[in-house]
Motif scaffolding. Structure first.
Motif, PDB file in Angstrom:
ATOM      1  N   GLY A 141       2.543   6.427   2.113  1.00 35.45           N
ATOM      2  CA  GLY A 141       2.748   6.481   0.691  1.00 35.45           C
ATOM      3  C   GLY A 141       2.314   7.779   0.164  1.00 35.45           C
ATOM      4  O   GLY A 141       3.028   8.273  -0.741  1.00 35.45           O
ATOM      5  N   VAL A 142       1.445   8.494   0.655  1.00 36.03           N
ATOM      6  CA  VAL A 142       0.953   9.860   0.138  1.00 36.03           C
ATOM      7  C   VAL A 142       2.038  10.889   0.635  1.00 36.03           C
ATOM      8  O   VAL A 142       2.151  11.637  -0.271  1.00 36.03           O
ATOM      9  CB  VAL A 142      -0.406  10.440   0.853  1.00 36.03           C
ATOM     10  CG1 VAL A 142      -0.686  11.773   0.494  1.00 36.03           C
ATOM     11  CG2 VAL A 142      -1.595   9.422   0.169  1.00 36.03           C
ATOM     12  N   ALA A 143       2.581  10.805   1.833  1.00 37.46           N
ATOM     13  CA  ALA A 143       3.528  11.509   2.182  1.00 37.46           C
ATOM     14  C   ALA A 143       4.890  11.359   1.409  1.00 37.46           C
ATOM     15  O   ALA A 143       5.679  12.141   0.792  1.00 37.46           O
ATOM     16  CB  ALA A 143       3.973  11.376   3.595  1.00 37.46           C
ATOM     17  N   ALA A 144       5.302  10.025   0.957  1.00 36.34           N
ATOM     18  CA  ALA A 144       6.284   9.769   0.427  1.00 36.34           C
ATOM     19  C   ALA A 144       6.238  10.209  -1.300  1.00 36.34           C
ATOM     20  O   ALA A 144       7.192  10.911  -1.757  1.00 36.34           O
ATOM     21  CB  ALA A 144       6.883   8.394   0.268  1.00 36.34           C
ATOM     22  N   ALA A 145       5.330  10.025  -1.773  1.00 35.58           N
ATOM     23  CA  ALA A 145       4.891  10.491  -2.932  1.00 35.58           C
ATOM     24  C   ALA A 145       4.849  11.966  -3.059  1.00 35.58           C
ATOM     25  O   ALA A 145       5.435  12.515  -4.162  1.00 35.58           O
ATOM     26  CB  ALA A 145       3.461   9.886  -3.483  1.00 35.58           C
ATOM     27  N   LEU A 150       0.920  -5.032 -10.762  1.00 33.19           N
ATOM     28  CA  LEU A 150       0.302  -3.622 -10.204  1.00 33.19           C
ATOM     29  C   LEU A 150       1.521  -2.809 -10.303  1.00 33.19           C
ATOM     30  O   LEU A 150       1.448  -1.551 -10.522  1.00 33.19           O
ATOM     31  CB  LEU A 150       0.024  -3.830  -8.959  1.00 33.19           C
ATOM     32  CG  LEU A 150      -0.768  -2.614  -8.275  1.00 33.19           C
ATOM     33  CD1 LEU A 150      -1.922  -2.217  -8.965  1.00 33.19           C
ATOM     34  CD2 LEU A 150      -1.160  -2.766  -6.670  1.00 33.19           C
ATOM     35  N   GLY A 151       2.614  -3.050  -9.733  1.00 28.73           N
ATOM     36  CA  GLY A 151       3.741  -2.037  -9.687  1.00 28.73           C
ATOM     37  C   GLY A 151       4.315  -1.535 -11.274  1.00 28.73           C
ATOM     38  O   GLY A 151       4.569  -0.578 -11.378  1.00 28.73           O
ATOM     39  N   CYS A 152       4.152  -2.747 -12.322  1.00 29.20           N
ATOM     40  CA  CYS A 152       4.495  -2.313 -13.587  1.00 29.20           C
ATOM     41  C   CYS A 152       3.500  -1.358 -14.177  1.00 29.20           C
ATOM     42  O   CYS A 152       3.823  -0.396 -14.950  1.00 29.20           O
ATOM     43  CB  CYS A 152       4.303  -3.846 -14.381  1.00 29.20           C
ATOM     44  SG  CYS A 152       5.983  -4.907 -14.083  1.00 29.20           S
ATOM     45  N   ARG A 193       0.946  -1.233  -0.172  1.00 28.32           N
ATOM     46  CA  ARG A 193      -0.065  -0.043   0.179  1.00 28.32           C
ATOM     47  C   ARG A 193       0.837   1.191   0.004  1.00 28.32           C
ATOM     48  O   ARG A 193       0.298   2.179  -0.221  1.00 28.32           O
ATOM     49  CB  ARG A 193      -1.048  -0.091   1.151  1.00 28.32           C
ATOM     50  CG  ARG A 193      -2.170  -1.093   1.146  1.00 28.32           C
ATOM     51  CD  ARG A 193      -2.959  -1.168   2.393  1.00 28.32           C
ATOM     52  NE  ARG A 193      -3.855  -2.018   2.249  1.00 28.32           N
ATOM     53  CZ  ARG A 193      -5.247  -1.886   1.717  1.00 28.32           C
ATOM     54  NH1 ARG A 193      -5.466  -0.824   1.342  1.00 28.32           N
ATOM     55  NH2 ARG A 193      -5.957  -3.106   1.905  1.00 28.32           N
ATOM     56  N   LEU A 194       1.995   1.287   0.153  1.00 26.89           N
ATOM     57  CA  LEU A 194       3.055   2.465   0.259  1.00 26.89           C
ATOM     58  C   LEU A 194       2.787   3.002  -1.261  1.00 26.89           C
ATOM     59  O   LEU A 194       3.081   4.106  -1.460  1.00 26.89           O
ATOM     60  CB  LEU A 194       4.550   2.025   0.362  1.00 26.89           C
ATOM     61  CG  LEU A 194       4.865   1.944   1.932  1.00 26.89           C
ATOM     62  CD1 LEU A 194       6.360   1.397   2.064  1.00 26.89           C
ATOM     63  CD2 LEU A 194       4.318   2.969   2.859  1.00 26.89           C
ATOM     64  N   GLY A 195       2.698   1.982  -2.382  1.00 25.66           N
ATOM     65  CA  GLY A 195       2.655   2.551  -3.579  1.00 25.66           C
ATOM     66  C   GLY A 195       1.207   2.794  -3.749  1.00 25.66           C
ATOM     67  O   GLY A 195       0.972   3.614  -4.562  1.00 25.66           O
ATOM     68  N   MET A 250       7.251   6.112 -11.372  1.00 25.54           N
ATOM     69  CA  MET A 250       8.301   5.132 -11.449  1.00 25.54           C
ATOM     70  C   MET A 250       8.647   4.674  -9.852  1.00 25.54           C
ATOM     71  O   MET A 250       8.954   3.680  -9.795  1.00 25.54           O
ATOM     72  CB  MET A 250       9.528   5.743 -12.139  1.00 25.54           C
ATOM     73  CG  MET A 250       9.202   6.066 -13.699  1.00 25.54           C
ATOM     74  SD  MET A 250      10.779   6.391 -14.268  1.00 25.54           S
ATOM     75  CE  MET A 250      10.174   6.916 -16.069  1.00 25.54           C
ATOM     76  N   CYS A 251       8.857   5.560  -9.159  1.00 26.16           N
ATOM     77  CA  CYS A 251       9.377   5.385  -7.697  1.00 26.16           C
ATOM     78  C   CYS A 251       8.276   4.604  -7.023  1.00 26.16           C
ATOM     79  O   CYS A 251       8.327   3.692  -6.427  1.00 26.16           O
ATOM     80  CB  CYS A 251       9.843   6.639  -6.994  1.00 26.16           C
ATOM     81  SG  CYS A 251      11.088   7.489  -7.592  1.00 26.16           S
ATOM     82  N   VAL A 252       6.881   4.980  -7.052  1.00 29.59           N
ATOM     83  CA  VAL A 252       5.981   4.528  -6.189  1.00 29.59           C
ATOM     84  C   VAL A 252       5.578   2.985  -6.893  1.00 29.59           C
ATOM     85  O   VAL A 252       5.343   2.065  -5.952  1.00 29.59           O
ATOM     86  CB  VAL A 252       4.703   5.363  -6.256  1.00 29.59           C
ATOM     87  CG1 VAL A 252       5.020   6.515  -5.375  1.00 29.59           C
ATOM     88  CG2 VAL A 252       4.272   5.555  -7.617  1.00 29.59           C
ATOM     89  N   GLY A 253       5.829   2.614  -8.068  1.00 35.86           N
ATOM     90  CA  GLY A 253       5.621   1.417  -8.697  1.00 35.86           C
ATOM     91  C   GLY A 253       6.889   0.434  -8.067  1.00 35.86           C
ATOM     92  O   GLY A 253       6.262  -0.811  -7.849  1.00 35.86           O
ATOM     93  N   VAL A 254       7.996   0.830  -7.999  1.00 34.43           N
ATOM     94  CA  VAL A 254       9.000   0.108  -7.318  1.00 34.43           C
ATOM     95  C   VAL A 254       8.543  -0.168  -6.201  1.00 34.43           C
ATOM     96  O   VAL A 254       9.004  -1.392  -5.621  1.00 34.43           O
ATOM     97  CB  VAL A 254      10.382   0.725  -7.716  1.00 34.43           C
ATOM     98  CG1 VAL A 254      11.582   0.039  -6.980  1.00 34.43           C
ATOM     99  CG2 VAL A 254      10.711   0.883  -9.192  1.00 34.43           C
TER     100      VAL A 254
END
Length: 480
Positions: free
Chosen positions: A410-414, A342-344, A279-281, A442-446
């Motif tokens: 996840g929102v904070a990181a994004a 999902l990440g891709c 869920r971070l991504g 790209m970052c949130v997908g990884v």
């Protein structure tokens, strides 16, 4: 099924709980679409509006640890009713907020209701129905709730463009009135058995809550708060220290908020950790996508809202087919493959530009919505399905905390990533802003793909329906 729950209540209960899901999902999807308009009205940058989202999520995550104990102490009917009432009052306060600060405070009031509303509703379902029906009932509960995301973006865009953003909160009030009335009449009053109530773990609550707040503020410090890196590291270390203190406290406390013995159930341990990292991504996407459409691609609020409809529509379809897919593939294969896919898909949003054909964008969002919905359904059910009745309340509360906390982080990181990429330019142009969005996707997908290694630790047969003849004395479905 509890003896006091008659057949009529058994039929209506999923609909009552779905009202809570509907209110939260409607609120979240309308809010995300309206963030740029709210920023303009409050004289703020749209790239710095994440505090409105995080304030709610963090309040919910902070108070959820007490939700199971409160429901056991005061009964599910009274607590669920109070939660919907608080959420509705918070919505009214949000609509009256004149500044960003007061809006954030009003969102905290909303969070007080949200901290009890969905977790207690899920707890009622967990206690009222047999484990074999858990996937079916949870999917049904969230399916009516998906009407919120289906109409939310369009309704939010229309209200912002043709009325004002204040109405995105006022619309919660009539739904709340219906929810309160249905809860008081039909919700079963489930609570802990006489003599089974333990004292509330106030010390554990302080340690755990402090850890969540400090870690969240540390990530927020990289974004909107613009804290120095030394202060961010200090907050992060303090948060980790509080988390370690809670772990040691829970190991020697007879009745902690979250029993460490929960992690002796293997599927629960894998599900909790998988939820946290996956869920971070994916939790950042509802925040990023409306901003991409309105800030990166210059869509109007109403067009941005209409564009998000395929995400919710395909998510409803995925809920309907979740159970047969899980029974055929099992949790391990489904979650591992689905997490990577999902990440891709998140990374592939980095290819979207003003030259992307609109039908292709809608198809892209529809595929993402289906895969994302399947991920949430499978993660939630594998986490809860093997818990005993004794651990149901504590385990459900911890799952709710992890869900809210990971989305908040996840929102904070994004937001920090997006602001960091955009700040590389002195006065970013439209193409440079769009490129900042691309790097963020790209970052949130990884980040989301990293959870696949966790789901690989599930037993290969977990969730599968056996097709071979079982050994004598073992019935098909005993593992469910």
């Amino acid at each position: 099924m509890p003896a006091e729950m008659d057949a009529r209540t058994a039929r209506l209960l999923p609909w009552i709980v779905a009202i809570a899901f509907f209110m939260q999902m409607l609120d979240g999807t309308i809010l995300n679409t309206a963030l740029p308009a709210m920023a303009a009205s409050l004289n703020e940058s749209p790239l710095r509006m994440q505090s409105v989202v995080i304030a709610y999520l963090l309040t919910v995550a902070l108070l959820i640890p007490a939700s199971g104990w409160i429901a056991d102490r005061f009964g599910t009917r009274r607590v669920f009713f109070s939660a919907i009432l608080l959420f509705s009052l918070g919505s009214l306060f949000c609509a009256q907020a004149p500044t960003l600060t007061t809006l954030v405070l009003a969102r905290i009031v909303q969070g007080l209701g949200g901290a009890l509303m969905v977790p207690v509703g899920r707890l009622v379902i967990l206690r009222a129905y047999p484990r074999a029906r858990l996937v079916e009932v949870l999917s049904f509960v969230t399916l009516p709730g998906m009407v919120g995301p289906l109409v939310g973006p369009t309704l939010g865009g229309w209200l912002v463009e043709y009325a004002s953003w204040h109405w995105i909160f006022l619309i919660n009030i009539p739904v709340g009135i219906v929810g309160c009335a249905a809860t008081w009449k039909f919700m079963p009053d489930l609570r802990a058995a006489p003599g089974a109530m333990s004292r509330f773990d106030s010390m554990g609550f302080v340690f755990f809550g402090a850890a969540m707040v400090l870690i969240s503020v540390a990530l927020e410090g990289l974004g909107e708060l613009h804290l120095a890196h030394a202060r961010v590291m200090l907050l992060l270390m303090a948060g980790l220290a509080c988390l370690a203190a809670y772990w040691l406290h829970a190991a020697r406390n007879e009745h902690p908020i979250f029993r460490l013995q929960l992690f002796h159930t293997h599927t629960y341990a894998v599900g909790i950790l998988g939820n946290l990292f996956a869920r971070l991504g994916s939790g950042a996407m509802p925040f990023l996508m409306p901003l991409l459409l309105q800030v990166g691609l210059a869509y109007s609020p109403s067009k941005a809202g209409m564009t998000m409809i395929p995400v919710a529509a395909s998510a409803m379809f995925a809920k309907a087919i979740a159970k047969p897919l899980i029974e055929r593939l099992g949790y391990r294969l489904l979650l591992t493959g689905n997490t990577l896919l999902l990440g891709c898909l998140m990374i592939s949003f980095a290819t979207i530009s003003s030259d992307t054909a609109y039908p292709m964008l809608l198809l892209h969002l529809a595929i993402f919505g289906a895969v994302n919905s399947m991920q949430f359904t499978a993660m939630n059910t594998v986490t809860l399905i093997d818990l005993s009745d004794v651990d149901a309340s504590s385990g459900n509360s911890l799952l709710s905390v992890v869900m809210q906390l990971s989305v908040s982080l996840g929102v904070a990181a994004a937001a920090a990533l997006l602001a960091g990429f955009a700040n590389e330019y002195v006065h970013p142009t439209q193409p440079q802003l769009l490129q900042s969005f691309h790097y963020t996707f790209m970052c949130v997908g990884v980040m989301a793909m990293l959870a696949a290694g966790i789901f690989l630790q599930l037993p290969p047969t977990s969730g599968k329906v056996q097709t071979e003849v079982p050994p004598p004395g073992q019935q098909v479905g005993d593992h469910l």
